[in-house]
Write an enzyme that holds these catalytic residues in place. Structure first.
Site, PDB file in Angstrom:
ATOM      1  CE  LYS A 169      -0.353  -4.911  -1.280  1.00 43.37           C
ATOM      2  NZ  LYS A 169      -0.881  -5.770  -0.205  1.00 43.37           N
TER       3      LYS A 169
ATOM      4  CD  GLN B  96       8.439   2.951  -0.013  1.00 42.63           C
ATOM      5  OE1 GLN B  96       8.296   4.032  -0.589  1.00 42.63           O
ATOM      6  NE2 GLN B  96       9.605   2.373   0.152  1.00 42.63           N
TER       7      GLN B  96
ATOM      8  CG  ASP C 188       1.451  -6.624   9.408  1.00 39.61           C
ATOM      9  OD1 ASP C 188       2.058  -6.467  10.494  1.00 39.61           O
ATOM     10  OD2 ASP C 188       1.748  -5.993   8.374  1.00 39.61           O
TER      11      ASP C 188
ATOM     12  N   GLY D 196       5.355  -3.151  -0.402  1.00 39.03           N
ATOM     13  CA  GLY D 196       4.770  -2.500  -1.563  1.00 39.03           C
ATOM     14  C   GLY D 196       4.512  -1.016  -1.442  1.00 39.03           C
ATOM     15  CE  LYS D 197       8.318   2.169  -3.930  1.00 42.20           C
ATOM     16  NZ  LYS D 197       9.175   2.779  -4.969  1.00 42.20           N
TER      17      LYS D 197
END
Length: 377
Positions: free
Chosen positions: A82, A63, A179, A67-68
């Protein structure tokens, strides 16, 4: 496992549990305001869509701020799933759907051994991205599991080359990841290589594009993502794919030290120190001048002075050539193929072709040894 249609699941992106310092508000604004880019990426090729009736969700495995991620099954294949939120109002819904389409389109068009394999997507009843499931843990968890011990140098550099190759592929396709951090790097089952995941913040790079600053995760963020004054939410500024090179420099430092960047600082303090005080993590006293040069060239203040990932790969491979041969268990197949092997199976030296290929870099490193490395930026 439960059918994917069982419930609506919250927002997020692949990452570790509780990844709290990724930027959310500015990112959503960027998804909405980037008109021409979003317009061209808002349609998903139907050929990449999967049948939701064959998709099943199991237990949550990650997580993040966006999102998870769940372990699941698509048909008879074990996969990572996802799940993204559709938003609570029309404006948010449009922004999140555009972001989802952009991520799917980028993932579906780039393929590399060091990128997590894209399997497909589903936009109804939920927005879902399906990828291969790597049974290994994230690089972050792996480093934590062996801390305070350090990685074997060959392994650290092998991981670094894997990461650089993945990003070189993205940049060759005009994609900035934005990222890069150990949370988004996943180990393979044998823990001998890593793959880059999570395109949630990725962007297509164009000459005139203005992108939202302060996206990514603070400790790994390039200083040009900040302004000398506090940016208003959604304010744009220019930057390019060299933000990934800066983040790579921080990750490389972590692989060599197995320490947290900017130890003792909060996330915001780390960002301020890097952006406004030109501070960088301290290099170990025993680091070789060659490696110090590579790390520092990646996180130098001026983005234009940072190397490309193609150059980084060549420098890392050249430095690997200078090291004593690793144990057979650490050798990659391509390394074995390019080496001369003795009768007892040990690697004695690289081929003459490889030696010549990196001769100029060895000369560069030799020159660097004549003076102490200075901190860049």
């Amino acid at each position: 496992m439960n059918c994917i249609e069982k419930k609506n699941i919250g927002t997020g992106s692949r990452g570790e549990e509780g990844d709290s310092d990724s930027r959310k508000s500015g990112e959503q604004h960027s998804s909405k305001s980037n008109g021409s880019i979003m317009g061209s990426c808002s349609v998903i090729d139907e050929r990449v869509l999967v049948d939701p009736k064959l998709l099943f969700i199991g237990s949550k495995i990650g997580q993040g701020a966006h999102g998870k991620v769940y372990e699941g099954r698509y048909g008879d294949q074990i996969v990572a799933i996802k799940v993204l939120n559709r938003g609570s109002n029309p404006e948010e819904k449009d922004a999140l759907e555009s972001r989802f389409a952009r991520e799917v389109n980028m993932m579906s068009r780039v393929k590399h051994d060091n990128l997590v394999k894209f399997i497909g997507a589903c936009k109804d009843p939920l927005m879902v991205i399906v990828t291969e499931l790597l049974p290994g843990m994230s690089l972050r968890k792996y480093l934590l599991s062996i801390r305070p011990n350090q990685l074997d140098l060959h392994m650290a550099l092998s991981f670094s080359v894997d990461i650089a190759r993945a990003l070189d592929c993205l940049h060759a396709n005009g994609i900035i990841h934005r990222d890069l951090k150990p949370d988004n790097l996943l180990l393979t089952a044998n823990q001998k290589s890593v793959k880059l995941a999570d395109f949630g913040l990725a962007r297509e790079e164009t000459v005139t594009e203005m992108m939202t600053a302060e996206t990514g995760t603070y400790r790994w963020m390039a200083p040009e993502l900040y302004s000398t004054v506090t940016l208003r939410q959604g304010e744009k500024k220019h930057y390019n794919n060299k933000v990934d090179v800066y983040s790579f420099g921080i990750v490389l430092w972590e692989l060599l030290t197995n320490r947290m960047p900017f130890e003792g600082m909060s996330n915001l303090q780390a960002a301020y120190a890097a952006a406004f005080k030109q501070e960088r993590p301290s290099l170990p006293e025993d680091i070789s001048p060659e490696l110090a040069f590579i790390v520092q060239s990646c996180w130098v203040e001026d983005p234009n002075m940072r190397p490309s990932f193609n150059q980084i790969i060549r420098m890392l491979n050249a430095f690997l050539f200078t090291l004593p041969p690793p144990s057979p268990s650490l050798l990659e197949p391509d390394t074995v193929e390019s080496a001369e092997t003795t009768s007892n199976g040990t690697v004695s030296a690289l081929s003459a072709r490889s030696r010549g290929k990196f001769a100029f870099l060895r000369q560069l490193f030799a020159a660097k040894k004549t003076r102490s490395p200075q901190m860049s930026g």
